[in-house]
Write a protein that holds these residues in place. Sequence first.
Motif, mmCIF file in Angstrom:
data_model
loop_
_atom_site.group_PDB
_atom_site.id
_atom_site.type_symbol
_atom_site.label_atom_id
_atom_site.label_comp_id
_atom_site.label_asym_id
_atom_site.label_seq_id
_atom_site.Cartn_x
_atom_site.Cartn_y
_atom_site.Cartn_z
ATOM 1 N N GLY A 297 -17.796 45.330 -11.351
ATOM 2 C CA GLY A 297 -18.962 45.296 -10.355
ATOM 3 C C GLY A 297 -18.816 43.867 -9.661
ATOM 4 O O GLY A 297 -19.424 43.741 -8.666
ATOM 5 N N GLU A 298 -18.246 42.695 -10.470
ATOM 6 C CA GLU A 298 -18.367 41.355 -9.783
ATOM 7 C C GLU A 298 -17.187 41.363 -8.621
ATOM 8 O O GLU A 298 -16.248 42.095 -8.483
ATOM 9 C CB GLU A 298 -17.990 40.326 -10.833
ATOM 10 N N PRO A 299 -17.430 40.620 -7.567
ATOM 11 C CA PRO A 299 -16.649 40.464 -6.413
ATOM 12 C C PRO A 299 -15.118 40.116 -7.024
ATOM 13 O O PRO A 299 -14.915 39.392 -7.648
ATOM 14 C CB PRO A 299 -17.177 39.201 -5.612
ATOM 15 N N GLY A 300 -14.147 40.728 -6.316
ATOM 16 C CA GLY A 300 -12.721 40.498 -6.802
ATOM 17 C C GLY A 300 -11.705 41.355 -5.977
ATOM 18 O O GLY A 300 -12.180 42.038 -4.842
ATOM 19 N N ALA A 301 -10.436 40.956 -6.024
ATOM 20 C CA ALA A 301 -9.456 41.553 -5.210
ATOM 21 C C ALA A 301 -8.215 41.872 -5.821
ATOM 22 O O ALA A 301 -7.833 40.834 -6.725
ATOM 23 C CB ALA A 301 -9.458 40.939 -3.943
ATOM 24 N N LEU A 302 -7.232 42.661 -5.492
ATOM 25 C CA LEU A 302 -5.922 42.517 -5.653
ATOM 26 C C LEU A 302 -5.074 41.961 -4.720
ATOM 27 O O LEU A 302 -5.335 42.441 -3.427
ATOM 28 C CB LEU A 302 -5.562 44.129 -6.051
ATOM 29 N N LEU A 303 -4.225 41.271 -4.931
ATOM 30 C CA LEU A 303 -3.468 40.429 -3.905
ATOM 31 C C LEU A 303 -1.906 40.682 -4.248
ATOM 32 O O LEU A 303 -1.454 40.847 -5.305
ATOM 33 C CB LEU A 303 -3.621 39.101 -3.962
ATOM 34 N N THR B 21 -6.353 45.589 -2.166
ATOM 35 C CA THR B 21 -7.684 46.062 -2.444
ATOM 36 C C THR B 21 -8.856 45.065 -2.654
ATOM 37 O O THR B 21 -8.534 44.046 -3.154
ATOM 38 C CB THR B 21 -7.944 47.068 -3.501
ATOM 39 N N ALA B 22 -9.913 45.108 -2.039
ATOM 40 C CA ALA B 22 -11.171 44.263 -2.319
ATOM 41 C C ALA B 22 -12.309 44.864 -2.798
ATOM 42 O O ALA B 22 -12.564 46.048 -1.950
ATOM 43 C CB ALA B 22 -11.223 43.234 -1.166
ATOM 44 N N ARG B 23 -13.302 44.496 -3.551
ATOM 45 C CA ARG B 23 -14.339 45.108 -3.901
ATOM 46 C C ARG B 23 -15.416 43.942 -3.999
ATOM 47 O O ARG B 23 -15.307 42.783 -4.898
ATOM 48 C CB ARG B 23 -14.358 45.682 -5.247
ATOM 49 N N PRO B 24 -16.559 43.947 -3.179
ATOM 50 C CA PRO B 24 -16.889 45.016 -2.367
ATOM 51 C C PRO B 24 -15.776 45.039 -1.017
ATOM 52 O O PRO B 24 -15.366 43.974 -0.771
ATOM 53 C CB PRO B 24 -18.251 44.673 -1.785
ATOM 54 N N ASP B 25 -15.829 45.993 -0.349
ATOM 55 C CA ASP B 25 -14.860 46.037 0.865
ATOM 56 C C ASP B 25 -15.144 45.105 2.000
ATOM 57 O O ASP B 25 -16.604 44.920 2.269
ATOM 58 C CB ASP B 25 -14.763 47.452 1.324
ATOM 59 N N GLY B 26 -14.278 44.356 2.331
ATOM 60 C CA GLY B 26 -14.431 43.484 3.579
ATOM 61 C C GLY B 26 -15.216 41.904 3.209
ATOM 62 O O GLY B 26 -15.203 41.221 4.147
ATOM 63 N N TRP B 27 -15.361 41.630 1.838
ATOM 64 C CA TRP B 27 -15.700 40.404 1.460
ATOM 65 C C TRP B 27 -14.894 39.163 1.604
ATOM 66 O O TRP B 27 -15.190 38.097 1.777
ATOM 67 C CB TRP B 27 -16.419 40.261 -0.059
ATOM 68 N N GLU C 277 -5.178 48.429 -10.496
ATOM 69 C CA GLU C 277 -6.507 48.865 -10.260
ATOM 70 C C GLU C 277 -7.264 48.669 -11.444
ATOM 71 O O GLU C 277 -8.605 48.246 -11.660
ATOM 72 C CB GLU C 277 -6.708 50.487 -9.920
ATOM 73 N N PRO C 278 -6.585 49.035 -12.783
ATOM 74 C CA PRO C 278 -7.412 48.919 -13.888
ATOM 75 C C PRO C 278 -8.047 47.348 -14.290
ATOM 76 O O PRO C 278 -9.133 47.067 -14.702
ATOM 77 C CB PRO C 278 -6.683 49.222 -15.188
ATOM 78 N N HIS C 279 -7.210 46.480 -13.981
ATOM 79 C CA HIS C 279 -7.801 45.090 -13.696
ATOM 80 C C HIS C 279 -8.964 44.891 -12.916
ATOM 81 O O HIS C 279 -9.896 44.000 -13.047
ATOM 82 C CB HIS C 279 -6.553 44.098 -13.511
ATOM 83 N N LEU C 280 -8.967 45.403 -11.685
ATOM 84 C CA LEU C 280 -10.119 45.264 -10.728
ATOM 85 C C LEU C 280 -11.344 46.019 -11.366
ATOM 86 O O LEU C 280 -12.326 45.516 -11.290
ATOM 87 C CB LEU C 280 -9.618 45.962 -9.450
ATOM 88 N N ASP C 281 -11.066 47.125 -11.982
ATOM 89 C CA ASP C 281 -12.261 47.840 -12.737
ATOM 90 C C ASP C 281 -12.803 46.666 -13.790
ATOM 91 O O ASP C 281 -13.843 47.051 -14.273
ATOM 92 C CB ASP C 281 -11.785 49.102 -13.386
ATOM 93 N N GLY C 282 -11.965 46.164 -14.501
ATOM 94 C CA GLY C 282 -12.418 45.239 -15.475
ATOM 95 C C GLY C 282 -13.289 44.347 -14.949
ATOM 96 O O GLY C 282 -14.025 43.610 -16.121
ATOM 97 N N LEU C 283 -13.580 43.715 -13.940
ATOM 98 C CA LEU C 283 -14.269 43.003 -13.609
ATOM 99 C C LEU C 283 -16.011 43.516 -13.288
ATOM 100 O O LEU C 283 -16.826 42.674 -13.048
ATOM 101 C CB LEU C 283 -14.154 42.332 -11.888
ATOM 102 N N LEU D 165 -4.465 38.881 -9.485
ATOM 103 C CA LEU D 165 -6.128 39.454 -9.326
ATOM 104 C C LEU D 165 -6.877 38.216 -8.976
ATOM 105 O O LEU D 165 -6.687 36.976 -9.629
ATOM 106 C CB LEU D 165 -6.388 39.813 -10.856
ATOM 107 N N LEU D 166 -7.636 38.379 -8.293
ATOM 108 C CA LEU D 166 -8.780 37.326 -7.561
ATOM 109 C C LEU D 166 -10.018 37.679 -8.053
ATOM 110 O O LEU D 166 -10.686 38.709 -7.584
ATOM 111 C CB LEU D 166 -8.552 37.183 -6.281
ATOM 112 N N ARG D 167 -10.775 36.794 -8.332
ATOM 113 C CA ARG D 167 -12.180 37.006 -8.917
ATOM 114 C C ARG D 167 -12.969 35.783 -8.449
ATOM 115 O O ARG D 167 -12.309 34.644 -8.218
ATOM 116 C CB ARG D 167 -12.481 37.196 -10.434
ATOM 117 N N LEU D 168 -14.191 35.831 -8.075
ATOM 118 C CA LEU D 168 -15.231 34.858 -7.722
ATOM 119 C C LEU D 168 -15.468 33.952 -8.692
ATOM 120 O O LEU D 168 -15.945 34.313 -9.980
ATOM 121 C CB LEU D 168 -16.298 35.294 -6.988
#
Length: 509
Positions: free
Chosen positions: A246-252, A260-266, A238-244, A298-301
């Motif tokens: 607010g940018e779109p990202g996900a843990l795979l 987990t995807a932020r925002p949910d459902g993208w 989760e800390p890796h996702l927090d490090g984005l 970790l996936l980021r856009l």
Amino acid sequence: MPERDGDGGRPVTGTATGDPVERGRLLERVRDAVLSGGTGPASPRDVVSASWRRSLDAHVDPDHGRPRHVFGADELDEVRGSHVLAPALPVLRRTLLDAADEAVHMMIVTDARGHILWREGNTGVLRRADDVALVEGTRWSEDSIGTNAMGTALADGRAVQIHSAEHLVRLYRAWTCAAAPIHDPDTGEVIAAVDLTGPLTTFHPSTLALVRAAAELAEMTLRARLAERDERLRARNEPHLDGLRGEPGALLAPRGRVLTARPDGWLPDRVSIPQDGDRVDLGDRGEGLLEPLAEGWLLRLAPRTTSRPTLALPFLGTERPVARLDGRPVRISLRHAEMLVLLALHPDGLTADQLAQALYGDAGNPVTVRSEVHRLRAALGSCGTKRSGADAPEAGYSIISTQPYRLRARVDADFIDVRAALRERRLPPPDVLRRGALLPTSDAPGVREERDIIEVGVRGAVLRRGDVDALWALAQTESGAEDPELAQRLRRLLPDGDPRRDEIVDRPA
């Protein structure tokens, strides 16, 4: 091969509760009649008939077939220990072994390709199985040993019971078996088959329900372990996702399932992990950048790019294809040109299996295709640099994305332009018509089909329109030079004094 109720015989049902020996004799007469092309007392069940076809297409010998021995004793421990089903084996033992021993059966567990990895149960049955190579390390897929419960369950994707002479190979007519496939809860793929096998006298219709229940329990065990691992990965990463920030990202998960995807459902529920590179094609969302974690991703856009490269494919009439990437000539092999044609024709992408089929037909191997794609990507090289919104250059990237394979470029292809013209009821320009057939020396099924579609479509359109320049251009091609209808039409339309008329008069009518 007769279908259900074919040849006037009633189908042999899979739930008969009568004397298994007598039923075996009936099945043997059915088998012998089918293989000899005659009419038997009944028809095989649909699942058996389909399996016999697949087995015979794989050249399994019905009278002398033997399974392939793939793994030696020194290899089995390593293969078993690394198999994803290994943690669920105690569940299978608790569910099946007591019943197997009491019913004079043995439990068999295979991997997804039909290799027997575990075999336990009644000692007398185990000894009898040794005599017919029903042992660990052998391969029991349909293409190895024909119709059998393990191989047919794997091929058909569902539980199945095979009794006596429903086995294609004569050696196994004294056996009865029931098997069910087991699926990986992470990917949904079939990873194994669990089977109960014994002498034909031990046949019982409830055996099928028992192995199906055992397979479901094994899948439940794997699903529970997967849920525990998912929760552990979320907590750790989760800390890796927090490090984005607010940018779109996900843990795979390691194989691309979204935890987990932020925002949910993208994102969809799963992302295809490329075999090489760190970029993922996300369709309308753009590109994703993958960063490996200790376990998972970790996936980021990725920043949006301002432009895509142009890939020119002038492949009509050429025997030595040359592609152009942003104007840079790239000499490629015929095989690679065929791959580019197929990918250009399928902008939504092709899987390795689909590309193998289009390149090689039924003999296609997706492993071979993956190697060829790797070489093609290397031949094309990267697309140069591109810039993010902050004008910072990014490393070049391959124009062929993976899973599915898809071109990430603007495609400028003469054969696609011809198809577009025909679709819009326009004639292609004469200089394009004069080029000839698409990759004329190609024997790839997908290219041959496209070549035929273009040739038939162009010829019909040109003859219907009666345009002299188009007719003349088409008559200069290899196929047009041998087309008497083209010559006849030109002789009628070309005026006296036109130098082209003198040439066309000498052609056969």
